[in-house]
Write a protein that holds these residues in place. Structure first.
Motif, PDB file in Angstrom:
ATOM      1  N   ALA A  72       0.825  -1.211   0.000  1.00 35.30           N
ATOM      2  CA  ALA A  72       0.000   0.000   0.000  1.00 35.30           C
ATOM      3  C   ALA A  72       0.858   1.258   0.000  1.00 35.30           C
ATOM      4  CB  ALA A  72      -0.931   0.005   1.211  1.00 35.30           C
ATOM      5  N   MET A  73       2.009   1.192   0.663  1.00 37.99           N
ATOM      6  CA  MET A  73       2.878   2.363   0.763  1.00 37.99           C
ATOM      7  C   MET A  73       3.820   2.500  -0.425  1.00 37.99           C
ATOM      8  SD  MET A  73       3.973   2.285   4.797  1.00 37.99           S
ATOM      9  CE  MET A  73       4.931   3.805   4.599  1.00 37.99           C
ATOM     10  N   LEU A  74       3.943   1.477  -1.231  1.00 40.43           N
ATOM     11  CA  LEU A  74       4.960   1.446  -2.277  1.00 40.43           C
ATOM     12  C   LEU A  74       4.821   2.606  -3.259  1.00 40.43           C
ATOM     13  CD1 LEU A  74       7.350   0.072  -3.576  1.00 40.43           C
ATOM     14  CD2 LEU A  74       5.771  -1.499  -4.733  1.00 40.43           C
ATOM     15  N   GLY A  75       3.594   2.964  -3.606  1.00 42.81           N
ATOM     16  CA  GLY A  75       3.396   4.045  -4.561  1.00 42.81           C
ATOM     17  C   GLY A  75       3.617   5.423  -3.979  1.00 42.81           C
ATOM     18  N   SER A  76       3.647   5.522  -2.661  1.00 43.21           N
ATOM     19  CA  SER A  76       3.749   6.829  -2.006  1.00 43.21           C
ATOM     20  C   SER A  76       5.119   7.111  -1.424  1.00 43.21           C
ATOM     21  CB  SER A  76       2.695   6.932  -0.887  1.00 43.21           C
ATOM     22  OG  SER A  76       1.390   6.836  -1.418  1.00 43.21           O
ATOM     23  N   VAL A  77       5.901   6.085  -1.162  1.00 43.37           N
ATOM     24  CA  VAL A  77       7.226   6.266  -0.587  1.00 43.37           C
ATOM     25  C   VAL A  77       8.252   6.275  -1.724  1.00 43.37           C
ATOM     26  CG1 VAL A  77       8.966   5.263   0.932  1.00 43.37           C
ATOM     27  CG2 VAL A  77       6.563   5.176   1.566  1.00 43.37           C
ATOM     28  N   ASN A  78       9.043   7.313  -1.778  1.00 47.30           N
ATOM     29  CA  ASN A  78      10.017   7.472  -2.858  1.00 47.30           C
ATOM     30  C   ASN A  78      11.246   6.607  -2.578  1.00 47.30           C
ATOM     31  OD1 ASN A  78      11.901   8.287  -4.767  1.00 47.30           O
ATOM     32  ND2 ASN A  78      11.248  10.412  -4.730  1.00 47.30           N
ATOM     33  N   LEU A  79      11.236   5.400  -3.139  1.00 41.83           N
ATOM     34  CA  LEU A  79      12.368   4.501  -3.012  1.00 41.83           C
ATOM     35  C   LEU A  79      13.156   4.393  -4.316  1.00 41.83           C
ATOM     36  CD1 LEU A  79      10.710   1.572  -0.991  1.00 41.83           C
ATOM     37  CD2 LEU A  79      12.104   3.455  -0.099  1.00 41.83           C
ATOM     38  N   HIS A  80      12.754   5.180  -5.315  1.00 37.18           N
ATOM     39  CA  HIS A  80      13.444   5.127  -6.604  1.00 37.18           C
ATOM     40  C   HIS A  80      14.447   6.265  -6.784  1.00 37.18           C
ATOM     41  CE1 HIS A  80      10.514   8.231  -7.605  1.00 37.18           C
ATOM     42  NE2 HIS A  80       9.557   7.372  -7.308  1.00 37.18           N
ATOM     43  N   GLY A  81      14.344   7.307  -5.971  1.00 41.50           N
ATOM     44  CA  GLY A  81      15.339   8.372  -5.999  1.00 41.50           C
ATOM     45  C   GLY A  81      15.174   9.403  -7.097  1.00 41.50           C
ATOM     46  N   ARG A  82      14.112   9.291  -7.893  1.00 39.11           N
ATOM     47  CA  ARG A  82      13.894  10.269  -8.967  1.00 39.11           C
ATOM     48  C   ARG A  82      13.205  11.510  -8.417  1.00 39.11           C
ATOM     49  NH1 ARG A  82      12.496   5.469 -11.562  1.00 39.11           N
ATOM     50  NH2 ARG A  82      10.276   5.889 -11.271  1.00 39.11           N
ATOM     51  N   THR A  83      13.725  12.675  -8.766  1.00 36.35           N
ATOM     52  CA  THR A  83      13.141  13.940  -8.335  1.00 36.35           C
ATOM     53  C   THR A  83      13.239  14.958  -9.467  1.00 36.35           C
ATOM     54  OG1 THR A  83      15.261  14.676  -7.419  1.00 36.35           O
ATOM     55  CG2 THR A  83      13.743  13.592  -5.901  1.00 36.35           C
ATOM     56  N   ASP A  84      12.347  15.941  -9.424  1.00 33.41           N
ATOM     57  CA  ASP A  84      12.381  16.999 -10.429  1.00 33.41           C
ATOM     58  C   ASP A  84      13.614  17.876 -10.287  1.00 33.41           C
ATOM     59  OD1 ASP A  84      10.005  16.130 -11.489  1.00 33.41           O
ATOM     60  OD2 ASP A  84       8.763  17.609 -10.452  1.00 33.41           O
ATOM     61  N   ILE A  85      14.101  18.034  -9.066  1.00 32.57           N
ATOM     62  CA  ILE A  85      15.232  18.928  -8.835  1.00 32.57           C
ATOM     63  C   ILE A  85      16.466  18.472  -9.610  1.00 32.57           C
ATOM     64  CG2 ILE A  85      16.061  17.734  -6.770  1.00 32.57           C
ATOM     65  CD1 ILE A  85      15.975  21.540  -7.267  1.00 32.57           C
ATOM     66  N   ALA A  86      16.622  17.175  -9.795  1.00 32.00           N
ATOM     67  CA  ALA A  86      17.783  16.658 -10.533  1.00 32.00           C
ATOM     68  C   ALA A  86      17.771  17.155 -11.971  1.00 32.00           C
ATOM     69  CB  ALA A  86      17.798  15.136 -10.493  1.00 32.00           C
ATOM     70  N   GLU A  87      16.599  17.140 -12.606  1.00 20.04           N
ATOM     71  CA  GLU A  87      16.491  17.616 -13.986  1.00 20.04           C
ATOM     72  C   GLU A  87      16.663  19.124 -14.066  1.00 20.04           C
ATOM     73  OE1 GLU A  87      16.317  15.856 -16.764  1.00 20.04           O
ATOM     74  OE2 GLU A  87      16.570  14.082 -15.507  1.00 20.04           O
ATOM     75  N   ARG A  88      16.146  19.836 -13.079  1.00 20.82           N
ATOM     76  CA  ARG A  88      16.262  21.301 -13.115  1.00 20.82           C
ATOM     77  C   ARG A  88      17.710  21.741 -12.906  1.00 20.82           C
ATOM     78  NH1 ARG A  88      11.618  21.194  -9.867  1.00 20.82           N
ATOM     79  NH2 ARG A  88      12.690  22.189  -8.107  1.00 20.82           N
ATOM     80  N   ILE A  89      18.453  20.978 -12.113  1.00 26.42           N
ATOM     81  CA  ILE A  89      19.879  21.282 -11.951  1.00 26.42           C
ATOM     82  C   ILE A  89      20.622  20.989 -13.254  1.00 26.42           C
ATOM     83  CG2 ILE A  89      21.999  20.573 -10.775  1.00 26.42           C
ATOM     84  CD1 ILE A  89      20.284  20.047  -8.278  1.00 26.42           C
ATOM     85  N   LYS A  90      20.279  19.889 -13.887  1.00 26.28           N
ATOM     86  CA  LYS A  90      20.972  19.473 -15.105  1.00 26.28           C
ATOM     87  C   LYS A  90      20.781  20.467 -16.242  1.00 26.28           C
ATOM     88  CE  LYS A  90      21.412  15.499 -18.213  1.00 26.28           C
ATOM     89  NZ  LYS A  90      20.910  14.136 -18.519  1.00 26.28           N
ATOM     90  N   MET A 184      17.984   3.224  -5.407  1.00 30.87           N
ATOM     91  CA  MET A 184      16.791   2.380  -5.521  1.00 30.87           C
ATOM     92  C   MET A 184      17.058   0.981  -4.970  1.00 30.87           C
ATOM     93  SD  MET A 184      14.501   1.584  -8.920  1.00 30.87           S
ATOM     94  CE  MET A 184      15.929   0.993  -9.841  1.00 30.87           C
ATOM     95  N   VAL A 185      18.221   0.421  -5.279  1.00 32.74           N
ATOM     96  CA  VAL A 185      18.556  -0.916  -4.803  1.00 32.74           C
ATOM     97  C   VAL A 185      18.708  -0.940  -3.286  1.00 32.74           C
ATOM     98  CG1 VAL A 185      20.299  -2.737  -4.867  1.00 32.74           C
ATOM     99  CG2 VAL A 185      19.645  -1.567  -6.984  1.00 32.74           C
ATOM    100  N   VAL A 186      19.468   0.004  -2.750  1.00 29.86           N
ATOM    101  CA  VAL A 186      19.768   0.017  -1.319  1.00 29.86           C
ATOM    102  C   VAL A 186      18.533   0.396  -0.507  1.00 29.86           C
ATOM    103  CG1 VAL A 186      21.131   1.140   0.473  1.00 29.86           C
ATOM    104  CG2 VAL A 186      22.202   0.511  -1.685  1.00 29.86           C
ATOM    105  N   SER A 187      17.801   1.420  -0.948  1.00 24.46           N
ATOM    106  CA  SER A 187      16.671   1.916  -0.156  1.00 24.46           C
ATOM    107  C   SER A 187      15.564   0.870  -0.040  1.00 24.46           C
ATOM    108  CB  SER A 187      16.114   3.200  -0.772  1.00 24.46           C
ATOM    109  OG  SER A 187      15.571   2.956  -2.060  1.00 24.46           O
TER     110      SER A 187
END
Length: 267
Positions: A72-90, A184-187
């Protein structure tokens, strides 16, 4: 103060509404969660029964609770590490973020939390309903419900704040996809996504507790499943608050350092 609260409330709503646009993706996530939930039930229930009906304090009922709350929590907890800030920095758009009268970290995390909260509706609640049909153990104390909900919310915020650290690493790395894969693997492993961390060897259990990842998923599950009493639940909530403060402080420090680095590089 009131104006600031209103702005962040709007960011939270914007994140919620943005995620609500992807309804077919939410349906696909629900199907995937259900499929893997049933697979985990089959494997972990068989493991518990092979261990004589109890494994590290988990019987079949509590293992079922673990499986369906984690799904139930899988879709809400960010365990993949993707964020918008990474793209905006790039691509350099983060320079505009620094010109806005908002804290970059707080704005990013608030928007991410809004998206995560939406996922609880099409993916989280149906998982709980399926778990109730398949088999879950209810907590003995009614206090587990409000404390568990609070713990879930803290877990979502902690996961967003920790994933933010991966994104701001882009100030130095530029491309963060490799770091995201490692995250993603470690988290997922240390958060208790695959098996309860209580099944880990002692040394690995200590490693897990020394990281923020159990605060994202395992601690809320422990409270909601009733595996810990009131004192234990309060201790886990305290640990979550401590990790939130630590991760948030580190994010602030990296954001300031990254801003200075960006200004030097940009001239």
């Amino acid at each position: 103060m009131r104006t600031t609260v209103r702005v962040y409330w709007r960011l939270l709503r914007a994140g919620f509404q943005r995620q609500s646009a992807y309804r077919l993706a939410a349906l696909g996530g629900l199907v995937a969660n259900t499929t893997f939930g049933l697979l985990k039930v089959a494997v972990l229930f068989a493991t518990v029964r092979a261990a004589g009906g109890s494994l590290a304090g988990y019987d079949v009922g509590r293992m079922g609770t673990y499986v369906w709350i984690s799904q139930a929590m899988l879709g809400s907890v960010n365990l993949h590490g993707r964020t918008d800030i990474a793209e905006r920095i790039k691509d350099g758009r983060v320079a505009v973020d620094f010109l806005r009268p908002l804290d970059v970290q707080a704005a990013e995390i608030t928007t991410e939390v809004g998206r995560s909260l939406f996922a609880l509706i099409p993916r989280g609640l149906p998982m709980i309903a399926i778990g109730a049909v398949v088999g879950m153990a209810a907590p003995e104390s009614a206090a587990a419900y409000p404390l568990g909900v609070l713990s879930v919310l803290l877990g979502i915020v902690i996961s967003s704040a920790t994933a933010y650290l991966v994104g701001v690493a882009g100030f130095w790395l530029v491309e963060t996809r490799g770091l995201q894969v490692c995250y993603m693997v470690v988290s997922g492993f240390l958060a208790g996504l695959f098996v309860p961390i209580q099944l880990f060897p002692r040394w690995l259990l200590l490693v897990a507790h020394a990281s923020p990842f159990p605060s994202m998923m395992m601690y809320p599950i422990e409270i909601l499943s009733g595996r810990v009493g009131l004192a234990g639940a309060l201790a886990l909530l305290g640990a979550q608050l401590a990790w939130l403060a630590g991760v948030g402080g580190l994010g602030q420090a990296l954001t300031r350092a990254g801003r200075r680095h960006l200004e030097v590089q940009g001239g």
